[in-house]
Design a protein around this motif. Sequence first.
Motif, mmCIF file in Angstrom:
data_model
loop_
_atom_site.group_PDB
_atom_site.id
_atom_site.type_symbol
_atom_site.label_atom_id
_atom_site.label_comp_id
_atom_site.label_asym_id
_atom_site.label_seq_id
_atom_site.Cartn_x
_atom_site.Cartn_y
_atom_site.Cartn_z
ATOM 1 N N LYS A 258 -34.898 50.817 -35.371
ATOM 2 C CA LYS A 258 -33.949 51.434 -36.583
ATOM 3 C C LYS A 258 -33.137 52.206 -36.130
ATOM 4 O O LYS A 258 -33.091 52.954 -35.240
ATOM 5 C CB LYS A 258 -35.157 51.490 -37.778
ATOM 6 C CG LYS A 258 -36.207 50.890 -38.082
ATOM 7 C CD LYS A 258 -37.213 51.546 -39.038
ATOM 8 C CE LYS A 258 -38.028 52.457 -38.207
ATOM 9 N NZ LYS A 258 -39.234 52.864 -38.815
ATOM 10 N N ALA A 259 -32.279 52.571 -37.226
ATOM 11 C CA ALA A 259 -31.210 53.552 -37.131
ATOM 12 C C ALA A 259 -31.848 55.028 -37.043
ATOM 13 O O ALA A 259 -31.495 55.884 -36.146
ATOM 14 C CB ALA A 259 -30.097 53.616 -38.103
ATOM 15 N N SER A 260 -33.012 55.049 -37.467
ATOM 16 C CA SER A 260 -33.757 56.256 -37.242
ATOM 17 C C SER A 260 -34.248 56.485 -35.978
ATOM 18 O O SER A 260 -34.701 57.724 -35.611
ATOM 19 C CB SER A 260 -34.923 56.592 -38.382
ATOM 20 O OG SER A 260 -35.927 55.655 -38.181
ATOM 21 N N ASP A 261 -34.367 55.529 -34.932
ATOM 22 C CA ASP A 261 -34.814 55.590 -33.748
ATOM 23 C C ASP A 261 -33.746 56.200 -32.425
ATOM 24 O O ASP A 261 -33.827 56.355 -31.594
ATOM 25 C CB ASP A 261 -35.056 54.321 -33.136
ATOM 26 C CG ASP A 261 -36.421 53.912 -33.802
ATOM 27 O OD1 ASP A 261 -37.521 54.551 -34.161
ATOM 28 O OD2 ASP A 261 -36.484 52.675 -34.341
ATOM 29 N N LEU A 262 -32.232 56.115 -33.214
ATOM 30 C CA LEU A 262 -31.207 56.270 -32.465
ATOM 31 C C LEU A 262 -31.242 57.394 -31.524
ATOM 32 O O LEU A 262 -31.066 57.385 -30.205
ATOM 33 C CB LEU A 262 -29.865 56.205 -33.096
ATOM 34 C CG LEU A 262 -29.440 54.914 -33.285
ATOM 35 C CD1 LEU A 262 -28.085 54.898 -34.594
ATOM 36 C CD2 LEU A 262 -28.876 54.156 -32.326
ATOM 37 N N SER A 263 -31.566 58.476 -31.986
ATOM 38 C CA SER A 263 -31.604 59.815 -31.123
ATOM 39 C C SER A 263 -32.655 59.653 -30.219
ATOM 40 O O SER A 263 -32.591 60.240 -29.129
ATOM 41 C CB SER A 263 -31.803 61.376 -32.073
ATOM 42 O OG SER A 263 -32.909 61.189 -32.942
ATOM 43 N N GLU B 86 -23.292 60.246 -28.322
ATOM 44 C CA GLU B 86 -23.796 59.872 -29.483
ATOM 45 C C GLU B 86 -22.925 58.959 -30.136
ATOM 46 O O GLU B 86 -23.457 57.966 -30.660
ATOM 47 C CB GLU B 86 -24.098 61.234 -30.432
ATOM 48 C CG GLU B 86 -25.224 61.971 -29.961
ATOM 49 C CD GLU B 86 -25.613 62.961 -31.120
ATOM 50 O OE1 GLU B 86 -25.393 62.777 -32.172
ATOM 51 O OE2 GLU B 86 -26.006 64.147 -30.617
#
Length: 182
Positions: free
Chosen positions: A13-18, A41
């Motif tokens: 998910k986008a929330s996993d990106l970092s 980033e």
Amino acid sequence: MLEFNGDKLRPMKASDLSMVLEWRNHEAVRKNMYTDHVISEEEHLSWFQRTSSDNTIKHFIFESQGKPIGFVSFSQIDEANKRAHWAFYSGDLSTKGLGSRMEFLALTYAFDELRLNKLCCEVLGFNQPVVKFHQKFGFEIEGSLKQHHIKDGAAHDVILLAFYKDKWPHVKKTHLEKVKNV
């Protein structure tokens, strides 16, 4: 979502990106990848946006006991020819056995969910431990691309490996028996 023995693959998910960017930029991971510079980033977000809209690519987070600890990716998914490529890396470089657990779930997804006939991967020629690791699971070397990738100013071979669905029942059974005996 695919689960086995406390481990699971879930869609990224986008929330996993970092978290994934931190794993990907770790020196131990970068040294064995085609793209080995520190990824910004912006570059990472662009990659995620581009690949998330491509239905021939699937990105997963590998979790163990609810904790995200690795990345598994399938690309070039070709439903007509029943083949795909895959790659993975761990965000936890200290725990032994994660690679085997990730590989087992990746093979389960490839052959039980995607119903592939063939799963391919590429390994830089100097990374013989990973070539041997895949071979222990049943991957076969199909060939190599000589002096195919320039890294640190030197030309390196790329080893082409594949796993075929006819091997999957035996590998799956063997892995399940190992887990029972732990």
